[in-house]
Design an enzyme around this catalytic site. Structure first.
Site, short mmCIF file in Angstrom:
data_model
loop_
_atom_site.label_atom_id
_atom_site.label_comp_id
_atom_site.label_asym_id
_atom_site.label_seq_id
_atom_site.Cartn_x
_atom_site.Cartn_y
_atom_site.Cartn_z
N ALA A 66 4.82 1.70 -6.58
CA ALA A 66 3.91 2.08 -7.66
C ALA A 66 2.50 1.91 -7.12
O ALA A 66 2.25 1.12 -6.20
CB ALA A 66 4.15 1.18 -8.87
N GLY A 111 8.34 0.44 -6.24
CA GLY A 111 8.72 1.58 -7.07
C GLY A 111 9.42 2.67 -6.28
O GLY A 111 10.18 3.47 -6.86
N GLU A 114 12.92 1.61 -6.14
CA GLU A 114 13.45 1.77 -7.51
C GLU A 114 13.74 3.24 -7.82
O GLU A 114 14.74 3.57 -8.46
CB GLU A 114 12.45 1.18 -8.52
N GLU A 134 7.16 -6.89 -4.89
CA GLU A 134 6.29 -7.12 -6.05
C GLU A 134 5.84 -8.56 -6.22
O GLU A 134 4.69 -8.81 -6.61
CB GLU A 134 7.00 -6.66 -7.34
N1 DAK Z 1 -0.31 1.92 -3.90
C1 DAK Z 1 -1.51 2.52 -3.66
N2 DAK Z 1 -1.91 2.89 -2.45
C2 DAK Z 1 -1.08 2.65 -1.43
C3 DAK Z 1 0.18 2.04 -1.60
C4 DAK Z 1 0.56 1.66 -2.92
N3 DAK Z 1 1.74 1.11 -3.22
N4 DAK Z 1 0.77 1.93 -0.39
C5 DAK Z 1 -0.10 2.46 0.49
N5 DAK Z 1 -1.21 2.91 -0.12
C6 DAK Z 1 -2.39 3.54 0.48
C7 DAK Z 1 -3.23 2.53 1.24
O1 DAK Z 1 -4.08 1.84 0.34
C8 DAK Z 1 -3.99 3.42 2.17
O2 DAK Z 1 -5.03 4.06 1.47
P1 DAK Z 1 -6.51 4.27 2.13
O3 DAK Z 1 -6.96 2.90 2.49
O4 DAK Z 1 -6.25 5.14 3.33
O5 DAK Z 1 -7.29 4.92 1.04
C9 DAK Z 1 -2.96 4.51 2.51
O6 DAK Z 1 -1.97 4.46 1.49
C10 DAK Z 1 -2.27 4.26 3.84
O7 DAK Z 1 -1.78 2.93 3.82
P2 DAK Z 1 -2.07 1.88 4.99
O8 DAK Z 1 -3.39 2.18 5.68
O9 DAK Z 1 -1.90 0.53 4.43
O10 DAK Z 1 -0.90 2.24 6.00
P3 DAK Z 1 -0.15 1.28 7.02
O11 DAK Z 1 0.75 2.16 7.81
O12 DAK Z 1 -1.13 0.38 7.73
O13 DAK Z 1 0.74 0.33 6.08
C11 DAK Z 1 2.30 -0.12 4.27
C12 DAK Z 1 1.78 0.90 5.32
C13 DAK Z 1 3.33 0.61 3.37
C14 DAK Z 1 2.98 -1.29 4.98
C15 DAK Z 1 1.11 -0.65 3.44
O14 DAK Z 1 0.36 0.48 2.95
C16 DAK Z 1 1.55 -1.44 2.25
O15 DAK Z 1 1.90 -2.61 2.39
N6 DAK Z 1 1.50 -0.82 1.07
C17 DAK Z 1 1.84 -1.49 -0.17
C18 DAK Z 1 3.36 -1.57 -0.28
C19 DAK Z 1 3.78 -2.29 -1.54
O16 DAK Z 1 3.48 -3.46 -1.73
N7 DAK Z 1 4.49 -1.54 -2.37
C20 DAK Z 1 4.97 -2.07 -3.64
C21 DAK Z 1 3.95 -1.78 -4.65
S1 DAK Z 1 4.29 -2.71 -6.11
C22 DAK Z 1 5.26 -2.62 -13.10
C23 DAK Z 1 5.52 -1.33 -12.80
C24 DAK Z 1 5.91 -1.01 -11.54
C25 DAK Z 1 6.01 -1.99 -10.57
C26 DAK Z 1 5.77 -3.29 -10.90
C27 DAK Z 1 5.41 -3.62 -12.16
N8 DAK Z 1 4.74 -2.97 -14.39
C28 DAK Z 1 3.77 -2.08 -14.98
C29 DAK Z 1 4.95 -4.27 -14.87
C30 DAK Z 1 6.25 -1.64 -9.23
C31 DAK Z 1 5.46 -2.25 -8.33
C32 DAK Z 1 5.34 -1.77 -6.99
O17 DAK Z 1 5.90 -0.80 -6.58
#
Ligand code: DAK
Length: 260
Positions: A66, A111, A114, A134
């Site tokens: 997400a 997400g 998911e 998360e």
């Molecule tokens: N959201 C927004 N932007 C994201 C993103 C994400 N999940 N993942 C990557 N990006 C963006 C980065 O910010 C970056 O943007 P710029 O800086 O270029 O503008 C671009 O994508 C490229 O990412 P990186 O530069 O970080 O690329 P790397 O290859 O160095 O790293 C990575 C890739 C996937 C390891 C890293 O980007 C990363 O750790 N991303 C976050 C992964 C993550 O934590 N995903 C889970 C998100 S939490 C809920 C509803 C839903 C959910 C929870 C609660 N409620 C409303 C209660 C679900 C939650 C989630 O999914």
């Protein structure tokens, strides 16, 4: 609806939905979810389509989660609404009559994992990486992950993955039963298309009734579930395709299904 965050392609019996925000690694914001909902409605209503594949645009990600930038400022009330919205769309995918194959390369995080779990079948590239990260962001999985992950891989393993937020590679995801098959990345879409073609040759109503029986039955006790199966078996026998399928067997020829 004009799409800005997804691409929906149709080829003959097949729909391919690309999550298309490669600069954000295909992260799911509200607009993207709304477009996915519209694509599900479109594909569900399109009589020509038998199977849908969902994948991510670009080489790096299926969906990296997400959208964190979208979620960070949300109030509790807004977050609950966003979570319910995402859950609803994942559920629409899960219960749509046509089978959905997730073709997963690169990151399938949060997400993204998911979304993959709401699909019927998950095919992974050997570079796929899965996690529910998360709790490291101060939240919990919010698009059904706390419910589908334990149902797919068992409670203990789901708790470990969720509490540690560990990444797992494709081979481990296969070992846990999170994905059905793992392929070299450059063969993933061909393999997804091959599976879609195989499914598309079968009686579409029977495939849909099987999906319904499995999905509903998994939520019910065994006796209720057997009743659901019997009901769906009965439904099959009210279709022309059942007469054709069994008739073709008896006449030693290949069946021609009409989705009727
Ligand atoms: N959201 C927004 N932007 C994201 C993103 C994400 N999940 N993942 C990557 N990006 C963006 C980065 O910010 C970056 O943007 P710029 O800086 O270029 O503008 C671009 O994508 C490229 O990412 P990186 O530069 O970080 O690329 P790397 O290859 O160095 O790293 C990575 C890739 C996937 C390891 C890293 O980007 C990363 O750790 N991303 C976050 C992964 C993550 O934590 N995903 C889970 C998100 S939490 C809920 C509803 C839903 C959910 C929870 C609660 N409620 C409303 C209660 C679900 C939650 C989630 O999914």
């Amino acid at each position: 609806m004009a799409y800005e965050n997804i691409i929906l392609e149709k080829e003959d019996y097949l729909a391919i939905l690309y999550i298309n925000r490669p600069k954000a690694l295909n992260a799911l914001n509200k607009d993207t979810l709304t477009e996915i909902r519209s694509a599900i409605e479109d594909v569900s209503a399109d009589e020509a389509i038998r199977v849908m594949i969902i994948t991510g645009s670009g080489d790096k990600a299926f969906v990296a989660g997400a959208d964190i930038a979208y979620m960070q400022p949300l109030s509790g009330v807004e977050a609950r609404e966003f979570s319910a919205y995402g859950e609803k769309i994942m559920r629409m995918l899960e219960i749509m009559e046509k089978p959905v194959i997730a073709a997963i390369k690169g990151f399938a995080l949060g997400g993204g994992c998911e979304l993959a779990m709401a699909c019927d079948i998950r095919l992974a590239a050997d570079n796929a990486l899965f996690a529910q990260p998360e709790v490291g962001l101060g939240v919990i999985p919010g698009f059904g992950g706390t419910q589908r992950l334990p149902r797919l891989i068992g409670e203990g393993r789901a708790k470990e993955l969720t509490y540690t937020a560990d990444n797992i590679k494709a081979d481990e995801a296969y070992r846990l039963g999170l994905v059905n098959h793992v392929y070299p990345a450059d063969q993933l879409m061909d393999e997804a298309r091959k599976m879609a073609a195989k499914i598309a040759k079968k009686a579409p109503l029977a495939v849909g009734y099987a999906k319904y029986a499995i999905g509903k039955g998994m939520q019910a006790d065994l006796d209720t579930a057997m009743g659901i199966e019997a009901d769906m078996f009965g439904m099959c026998c009210s279709t022309l395709d059942q007469k054709e399928g069994m008739g073709a067997f008896l006449e030693k020829r290949k069946p021609v299904f009409q989705n009727k």
